[in-house]
Write a protein that holds these residues in place. Structure first.
Motif, PDB file in Angstrom:
ATOM      1  N   ALA A  90       0.822  -1.211   0.000  1.00 38.29           N
ATOM      2  CA  ALA A  90       0.000   0.000   0.000  1.00 38.29           C
ATOM      3  C   ALA A  90       0.857   1.263   0.000  1.00 38.29           C
ATOM      4  O   ALA A  90       0.321   2.371   0.089  1.00 38.29           O
ATOM      5  CB  ALA A  90      -0.934  -0.007   1.211  1.00 38.29           C
ATOM      6  N   GLY A  91       2.175   1.115  -0.074  1.00 43.25           N
ATOM      7  CA  GLY A  91       3.057   2.267  -0.160  1.00 43.25           C
ATOM      8  C   GLY A  91       3.717   2.686   1.132  1.00 43.25           C
ATOM      9  O   GLY A  91       4.466   3.665   1.163  1.00 43.25           O
ATOM     10  N   VAL A  92       3.469   1.971   2.217  1.00 42.22           N
ATOM     11  CA  VAL A  92       4.110   2.279   3.495  1.00 42.22           C
ATOM     12  C   VAL A  92       5.477   1.605   3.507  1.00 42.22           C
ATOM     13  O   VAL A  92       5.596   0.416   3.190  1.00 42.22           O
ATOM     14  CB  VAL A  92       3.253   1.779   4.685  1.00 42.22           C
ATOM     15  N   ARG A  93       6.499   2.369   3.867  1.00 40.12           N
ATOM     16  CA  ARG A  93       7.853   1.798   3.894  1.00 40.12           C
ATOM     17  C   ARG A  93       7.994   0.860   5.089  1.00 40.12           C
ATOM     18  O   ARG A  93       7.881   1.276   6.234  1.00 40.12           O
ATOM     19  CB  ARG A  93       8.897   2.901   3.972  1.00 40.12           C
ATOM     20  N   THR A  94       8.190  -0.396   4.786  1.00 33.53           N
ATOM     21  CA  THR A  94       8.461  -1.408   5.809  1.00 33.53           C
ATOM     22  C   THR A  94       9.606  -2.273   5.307  1.00 33.53           C
ATOM     23  O   THR A  94       9.950  -2.231   4.123  1.00 33.53           O
ATOM     24  CB  THR A  94       7.239  -2.312   6.084  1.00 33.53           C
ATOM     25  N   ALA A  95      10.138  -3.056   6.179  1.00 27.74           N
ATOM     26  CA  ALA A  95      11.191  -3.991   5.780  1.00 27.74           C
ATOM     27  C   ALA A  95      10.612  -5.050   4.851  1.00 27.74           C
ATOM     28  O   ALA A  95       9.443  -5.423   4.963  1.00 27.74           O
ATOM     29  CB  ALA A  95      11.781  -4.653   7.023  1.00 27.74           C
ATOM     30  N   ASN A  96      11.450  -5.520   3.922  1.00 25.87           N
ATOM     31  CA  ASN A  96      11.060  -6.653   3.086  1.00 25.87           C
ATOM     32  C   ASN A  96      10.963  -7.894   3.952  1.00 25.87           C
ATOM     33  O   ASN A  96      11.784  -8.090   4.857  1.00 25.87           O
ATOM     34  CB  ASN A  96      12.103  -6.915   2.001  1.00 25.87           C
ATOM     35  N   VAL A  97       9.999  -8.729   3.666  1.00 27.66           N
ATOM     36  CA  VAL A  97       9.909 -10.041   4.301  1.00 27.66           C
ATOM     37  C   VAL A  97      10.526 -11.027   3.320  1.00 27.66           C
ATOM     38  O   VAL A  97      10.132 -11.082   2.158  1.00 27.66           O
ATOM     39  CB  VAL A  97       8.446 -10.415   4.611  1.00 27.66           C
ATOM     40  N   ARG A  98      11.497 -11.779   3.780  1.00 28.67           N
ATOM     41  CA  ARG A  98      12.160 -12.751   2.913  1.00 28.67           C
ATOM     42  C   ARG A  98      11.617 -14.140   3.239  1.00 28.67           C
ATOM     43  O   ARG A  98      11.820 -14.638   4.347  1.00 28.67           O
ATOM     44  CB  ARG A  98      13.664 -12.718   3.134  1.00 28.67           C
ATOM     45  N   PRO A  99      10.941 -14.759   2.291  1.00 26.74           N
ATOM     46  CA  PRO A  99      10.429 -16.106   2.570  1.00 26.74           C
ATOM     47  C   PRO A  99      11.553 -17.125   2.638  1.00 26.74           C
ATOM     48  O   PRO A  99      12.617 -16.947   2.039  1.00 26.74           O
ATOM     49  CB  PRO A  99       9.487 -16.389   1.405  1.00 26.74           C
ATOM     50  N   ALA A 100      11.283 -18.189   3.363  1.00 25.08           N
ATOM     51  CA  ALA A 100      12.226 -19.308   3.423  1.00 25.08           C
ATOM     52  C   ALA A 100      12.172 -20.065   2.092  1.00 25.08           C
ATOM     53  O   ALA A 100      11.290 -19.835   1.262  1.00 25.08           O
ATOM     54  CB  ALA A 100      11.858 -20.225   4.581  1.00 25.08           C
ATOM     55  N   ALA A 101      13.095 -20.968   1.909  1.00 21.13           N
ATOM     56  CA  ALA A 101      13.183 -21.737   0.663  1.00 21.13           C
ATOM     57  C   ALA A 101      11.909 -22.526   0.383  1.00 21.13           C
ATOM     58  O   ALA A 101      11.561 -22.752  -0.779  1.00 21.13           O
ATOM     59  CB  ALA A 101      14.389 -22.667   0.723  1.00 21.13           C
ATOM     60  N   ASP A 102      11.187 -22.917   1.429  1.00 30.75           N
ATOM     61  CA  ASP A 102       9.953 -23.678   1.232  1.00 30.75           C
ATOM     62  C   ASP A 102       8.742 -22.784   0.982  1.00 30.75           C
ATOM     63  O   ASP A 102       7.620 -23.267   0.864  1.00 30.75           O
ATOM     64  CB  ASP A 102       9.697 -24.613   2.415  1.00 30.75           C
ATOM     65  N   GLY A 103       8.950 -21.466   0.901  1.00 32.67           N
ATOM     66  CA  GLY A 103       7.878 -20.522   0.628  1.00 32.67           C
ATOM     67  C   GLY A 103       7.209 -19.953   1.867  1.00 32.67           C
ATOM     68  O   GLY A 103       6.474 -18.977   1.789  1.00 32.67           O
ATOM     69  N   ASP A 104       7.435 -20.571   3.013  1.00 36.32           N
ATOM     70  CA  ASP A 104       6.874 -20.052   4.262  1.00 36.32           C
ATOM     71  C   ASP A 104       7.650 -18.801   4.671  1.00 36.32           C
ATOM     72  O   ASP A 104       8.793 -18.609   4.261  1.00 36.32           O
ATOM     73  CB  ASP A 104       6.996 -21.132   5.352  1.00 36.32           C
ATOM     74  N   THR A 105       7.046 -17.952   5.458  1.00 38.12           N
ATOM     75  CA  THR A 105       7.743 -16.760   5.942  1.00 38.12           C
ATOM     76  C   THR A 105       8.529 -17.042   7.216  1.00 38.12           C
ATOM     77  O   THR A 105       9.220 -16.153   7.715  1.00 38.12           O
ATOM     78  CB  THR A 105       6.749 -15.607   6.199  1.00 38.12           C
ATOM     79  N   LEU A 106       8.435 -18.272   7.716  1.00 31.77           N
ATOM     80  CA  LEU A 106       9.129 -18.677   8.940  1.00 31.77           C
ATOM     81  C   LEU A 106       9.925 -19.944   8.708  1.00 31.77           C
ATOM     82  O   LEU A 106       9.620 -20.731   7.824  1.00 31.77           O
ATOM     83  CB  LEU A 106       8.122 -18.995  10.054  1.00 31.77           C
ATOM     84  N   ALA A 107      10.882 -20.144   9.569  1.00 34.47           N
ATOM     85  CA  ALA A 107      11.566 -21.436   9.675  1.00 34.47           C
ATOM     86  C   ALA A 107      11.550 -21.818  11.153  1.00 34.47           C
ATOM     87  O   ALA A 107      11.639 -20.948  12.028  1.00 34.47           O
ATOM     88  CB  ALA A 107      12.995 -21.345   9.165  1.00 34.47           C
ATOM     89  N   ILE A 108      11.398 -23.080  11.423  1.00 37.92           N
ATOM     90  CA  ILE A 108      11.473 -23.596  12.791  1.00 37.92           C
ATOM     91  C   ILE A 108      12.835 -24.270  12.906  1.00 37.92           C
ATOM     92  O   ILE A 108      13.129 -25.211  12.167  1.00 37.92           O
ATOM     93  CB  ILE A 108      10.340 -24.604  13.091  1.00 37.92           C
ATOM     94  N   VAL A 109      13.652 -23.776  13.836  1.00 34.40           N
ATOM     95  CA  VAL A 109      15.058 -24.185  13.891  1.00 34.40           C
ATOM     96  C   VAL A 109      15.424 -24.609  15.304  1.00 34.40           C
ATOM     97  O   VAL A 109      15.029 -23.962  16.275  1.00 34.40           O
ATOM     98  CB  VAL A 109      15.974 -23.019  13.432  1.00 34.40           C
ATOM     99  N   SER A 110      16.194 -25.675  15.393  1.00 30.28           N
ATOM    100  CA  SER A 110      16.680 -26.181  16.678  1.00 30.28           C
ATOM    101  C   SER A 110      18.175 -25.943  16.802  1.00 30.28           C
ATOM    102  O   SER A 110      18.882 -25.822  15.803  1.00 30.28           O
ATOM    103  CB  SER A 110      16.410 -27.680  16.787  1.00 30.28           C
ATOM    104  N   ALA A 111      18.622 -25.897  18.027  1.00 29.38           N
ATOM    105  CA  ALA A 111      20.053 -25.830  18.341  1.00 29.38           C
ATOM    106  C   ALA A 111      20.288 -26.704  19.564  1.00 29.38           C
ATOM    107  O   ALA A 111      19.429 -26.782  20.451  1.00 29.38           O
ATOM    108  CB  ALA A 111      20.499 -24.406  18.610  1.00 29.38           C
ATOM    109  N   ALA A 112      21.425 -27.335  19.599  1.00 24.83           N
ATOM    110  CA  ALA A 112      21.743 -28.277  20.681  1.00 24.83           C
ATOM    111  C   ALA A 112      21.652 -27.632  22.061  1.00 24.83           C
ATOM    112  O   ALA A 112      21.254 -28.283  23.027  1.00 24.83           O
ATOM    113  CB  ALA A 112      23.128 -28.869  20.462  1.00 24.83           C
ATOM    114  N   ALA A 113      21.974 -26.360  22.157  1.00 19.53           N
ATOM    115  CA  ALA A 113      22.017 -25.699  23.466  1.00 19.53           C
ATOM    116  C   ALA A 113      20.632 -25.287  23.993  1.00 19.53           C
ATOM    117  O   ALA A 113      20.522 -24.839  25.119  1.00 19.53           O
ATOM    118  CB  ALA A 113      22.924 -24.471  23.389  1.00 19.53           C
ATOM    119  N   LEU A 114      19.608 -25.427  23.166  1.00 22.96           N
ATOM    120  CA  LEU A 114      18.257 -25.033  23.582  1.00 22.96           C
ATOM    121  C   LEU A 114      17.341 -26.247  23.613  1.00 22.96           C
ATOM    122  O   LEU A 114      17.378 -27.091  22.723  1.00 22.96           O
ATOM    123  CB  LEU A 114      17.675 -23.992  22.627  1.00 22.96           C
TER     124      LEU A 114
END
Length: 122
Positions: A90-114
């Protein structure tokens, strides 16, 4: 005057948390099409950990957010990102959203320490 042990413990806790969240961010890089050797710089850590991502071949830096566990659901975060995209179209300056490789806007990620995986967005 000696250092207060509780301050040292807090500093150690923060160092461990930021290292674990940085590991999540590093693990998420390929999910968003970044090379694994991209530079990550922690720029903010409170509710979420926010990283600047500088990667070869990218025209500008990106911002990666590692979301606080269980604070917002993945669908709530997707809604926020869709709203940002709607504002942008709509013309409002916001950051670009970069989709993940699978097309989703999110990734669910694990790390050994968490114990729990984290939601990550760019």
């Amino acid at each position: 005057m000696s250092e207060d042990p509780s301050e040292r413990d807090l500093a150690d806790d923060i160092a461990r948390a930021t290292a674990a969240l940085t590991a999540v961010a590093r693990a998420a890089l390929p999910s968003f099409g970044f090379s694994s050797d991209a530079t990550l710089q922690l720029v903010h850590y409170r509710e979420n950990a926010v990283f600047r991502v500088d990667a070869r071949g990218e025209p500008h830096p990106w911002v990666m957010r590692v979301h606080r566990h269980a604070y917002r659901t993945p669908n709530e975060i997707r809604s926020e990102l869709a709203w940002m995209e709607s504002l942008r179209s709509a013309g409002v300056r916001t950051a670009n959203v970069r989709p993940a490789a699978d097309g989703d806007t999110l990734a669910i990620v694990s790390a050994a320490a968490l114990a729990d995986p984290r939601v990550v967005s760019v």
